[in-house]
Write a protein that holds these residues in place. Structure first.
Motif, mmCIF file in Angstrom:
data_model
loop_
_atom_site.group_PDB
_atom_site.id
_atom_site.type_symbol
_atom_site.label_atom_id
_atom_site.label_comp_id
_atom_site.label_asym_id
_atom_site.label_seq_id
_atom_site.Cartn_x
_atom_site.Cartn_y
_atom_site.Cartn_z
ATOM 1 N N ASP A 1 44.300 -4.914 -29.116
ATOM 2 C CA ASP A 1 42.932 -5.426 -28.940
ATOM 3 C C ASP A 1 42.954 -6.850 -28.392
ATOM 4 O O ASP A 1 42.174 -7.196 -27.502
ATOM 5 C CB ASP A 1 42.200 -5.383 -30.283
ATOM 6 N N ASP A 2 43.854 -7.684 -28.905
ATOM 7 C CA ASP A 2 43.971 -9.055 -28.404
ATOM 8 C C ASP A 2 44.338 -9.089 -26.930
ATOM 9 O O ASP A 2 43.967 -10.016 -26.205
ATOM 10 C CB ASP A 2 45.028 -9.822 -29.205
ATOM 11 N N PHE B 1 41.752 -2.092 -25.102
ATOM 12 C CA PHE B 1 40.638 -1.169 -25.275
ATOM 13 C C PHE B 1 39.496 -1.408 -24.289
ATOM 14 O O PHE B 1 38.497 -0.696 -24.312
ATOM 15 C CB PHE B 1 40.104 -1.241 -26.719
ATOM 16 N N ASP B 2 39.640 -2.413 -23.429
ATOM 17 C CA ASP B 2 38.600 -2.683 -22.438
ATOM 18 C C ASP B 2 38.813 -1.894 -21.148
ATOM 19 O O ASP B 2 38.001 -1.980 -20.232
ATOM 20 C CB ASP B 2 38.580 -4.186 -22.094
ATOM 21 N N SER C 1 33.161 -5.281 -23.769
ATOM 22 C CA SER C 1 34.261 -5.927 -24.462
ATOM 23 C C SER C 1 33.791 -6.524 -25.780
ATOM 24 O O SER C 1 32.726 -7.128 -25.858
ATOM 25 C CB SER C 1 34.838 -7.040 -23.580
ATOM 26 N N THR C 2 34.581 -6.343 -26.831
ATOM 27 C CA THR C 2 34.296 -6.948 -28.130
ATOM 28 C C THR C 2 35.607 -7.204 -28.843
ATOM 29 O O THR C 2 36.565 -6.463 -28.664
ATOM 30 C CB THR C 2 33.408 -6.036 -29.006
ATOM 31 N N SER D 1 37.764 -1.944 -32.791
ATOM 32 C CA SER D 1 39.053 -1.526 -32.238
ATOM 33 C C SER D 1 39.738 -0.518 -33.138
ATOM 34 O O SER D 1 40.370 0.431 -32.660
ATOM 35 C CB SER D 1 39.958 -2.742 -32.015
ATOM 36 N N LYS D 2 39.627 -0.686 -34.451
ATOM 37 C CA LYS D 2 40.249 0.268 -35.365
ATOM 38 C C LYS D 2 39.552 1.611 -35.298
ATOM 39 O O LYS D 2 40.192 2.670 -35.370
ATOM 40 C CB LYS D 2 40.199 -0.277 -36.795
ATOM 41 N N ALA D 3 38.227 1.589 -35.184
ATOM 42 C CA ALA D 3 37.499 2.854 -35.086
ATOM 43 C C ALA D 3 37.890 3.603 -33.821
ATOM 44 O O ALA D 3 38.064 4.826 -33.831
ATOM 45 C CB ALA D 3 35.990 2.583 -35.099
#
Length: 412
Positions: A108-109, A113-114, A141-142, A148-150
């Motif tokens: 995620d960092d 996921f984007d 983006s978040t 991100s875990k979901a």
């Protein structure tokens, strides 16, 4: 304990809080501050050496309660401070975790996921709801951990994809409680991920921590990971290291344990830092509350009952279930007799002699077998004792002998 002038114990708590003893003696959480960490110098050196070697990652395993999480915390912070300037990620696993959720934070960092949805394969059990959730996440983006875990739970991220995305970025991922991961294929994917990072000479390192009799259970016995994932089995602490916990902790708190109190704590702890911290803390709380700076064996005796109530719930539950009986006290006596042997393994003959010493009554093997029926199993993890061979036993949880002594008020 509350007094007449302090019925709710507020003043007592204020004195204890001001003293800082609960920051020094920490039985209920891993140590994260370098100045509070005691012993384990050789293990720290070894783990730093492993992770500072190109292509190598570390696996730390051993019994519950020997201080693995504290050691991993200290090693991780020291390694990142002195050798690799990168981000620290700590993942404590539970039974719901998958490979995808374990690597979700570093991915995620790095904006993994984007990317457009076509870069991913969704899990079969995600269904249309999973696709919809991922599409919504992919379009905006978040940095939300929950988001991100979901998403990660609904993806089938291959180790090669995760490793290639992370490969060039320095950092450290500490994966604790790895034994909680249920699915063998997730452990295998994790092992493959580590191997791929190693093959790519990645500055991103992985430290795997778990409870196991052997390291293979933590990596699904993945054959190709053995050359790059170096194992360290953490044993119980030496008496000198346990004594250091008590004495240096007392010095930091401006307290003094007398020699007999220290000796008794060292013996009761049996090499487990959890009990050393727990017993020292309860002694220190009592002394601080009374406005005293010295701690004696009398303080330890007074602290024992509080320590029993504050010990880990799994120990209390297993013990209470095993010894509870309205008809006889012999289950408790048998458990105490086993604990008083102070041996990793013992025979039925050893146990009978110990029972007779405690109860001052003879006991035959048939009578002992009746009690062992409840207390012993060949392989059940929740039984108090485990049968290793005919007539040979050990405690299922190696911490249990210390707890049994504490709950029975034994101070030596």
């Amino acid at each position: 304990m509350a007094s007449k002038g302090d019925p709710f114990g507020v003043q007592r708590e204020q004195r204890i809080t001001k003293s800082g003893v609960r920051r020094i003696f920490t039985p209920h959480q891993p140590i994260s501050e370098h100045d509070l960490f005691r012993g384990r110098h050789e293990q720290v050196r070894k783990l730093i050496e492993i992770m500072n070697t190109p292509g190598q990652h570390a696996l730390l395993y051993g019994d519950r309660g020997v201080g693995k999480s504290s050691l991993a915390n200290i090693v991780a912070r020291l390694f990142l401070k002195e050798f690799v300037k990168g981000q620290l990620y700590v993942k404590r696993c539970d039974s719901d975790d998958t490979f995808e959720t374990i690597v979700a934070d570093p991915l995620d960092d790095l904006k993994f996921f984007d990317r457009p949805i076509e870069h991913f394969v969704t899990r079969k059990d995600a269904g249309e709801a999973g696709m919809g959730l991922f599409a919504a996440r992919a379009s905006a983006s978040t940095s939300s951990e929950r988001g991100s875990k979901a998403i990660a739970r609904r993806l089938d991220i291959q180790p090669s994809v995760a490793a290639s995305h992370i490969n060039g970025h320095p950092g450290l991922l500490v994966i604790d409680e790895t034994d909680a991961i249920r699915r063998t294929d997730d452990k295998a994917k994790l092992a493959e991920f580590v191997k791929l990072l190693s093959d790519g000479a990645s500055p991103f390192k992985v430290l795997i921590v778990g409870i196991a009799d052997d390291a293979a259970t933590l990596t699904a016995a993945h054959p190709s990971v053995q050359r790059c994932l170096k194992e360290t089995k953490l044993q119980r602490m030496s008496e000198e290291e346990i004594r250091e916990i008590v004495e240096r902790g007392a010095e930091a708190a401006k307290l003094a344990f007398d020699a007999d109190a220290t000796r008794r704590i060292v013996k009761l702890s049996a090499g487990f830092p959890h009990f050393a911290h727990l017993l020292a803390l309860k002694c220190a709380e009592g002394a601080v509350a009374d406005g005293r700076s010295t701690i004696s064996s009398d303080d330890l005796r007074n602290a024992i009952s509080q320590a029993a109530g504050d010990a880990e719930g799994t120990l209390r539950g297993a013990y209470d279930t095993a010894v509870r009986s309205a008809d006889t006290d012999m289950y408790r006596v048998t458990a105490l007799a086993a604990a008083m042997l102070d041996r990793d393994e013992f025979t039925a003959s050893d146990l009978r002699k110990s029972i007779e010493k405690i109860s001052a009554k003879p006991i035959g093997q048939p009578a002992l077998n009746n009690y062992l029926t409840r207390l012993v199993s060949d392989d059940q993890p929740k039984s108090l004792l485990r049968r290793l061979a005919k007539g040979v036993y050990r405690f299922t949880d190696p911490r249990m002998p210390s707890y049994v002594k504490i709950v029975n008020g034994i101070t030596d």
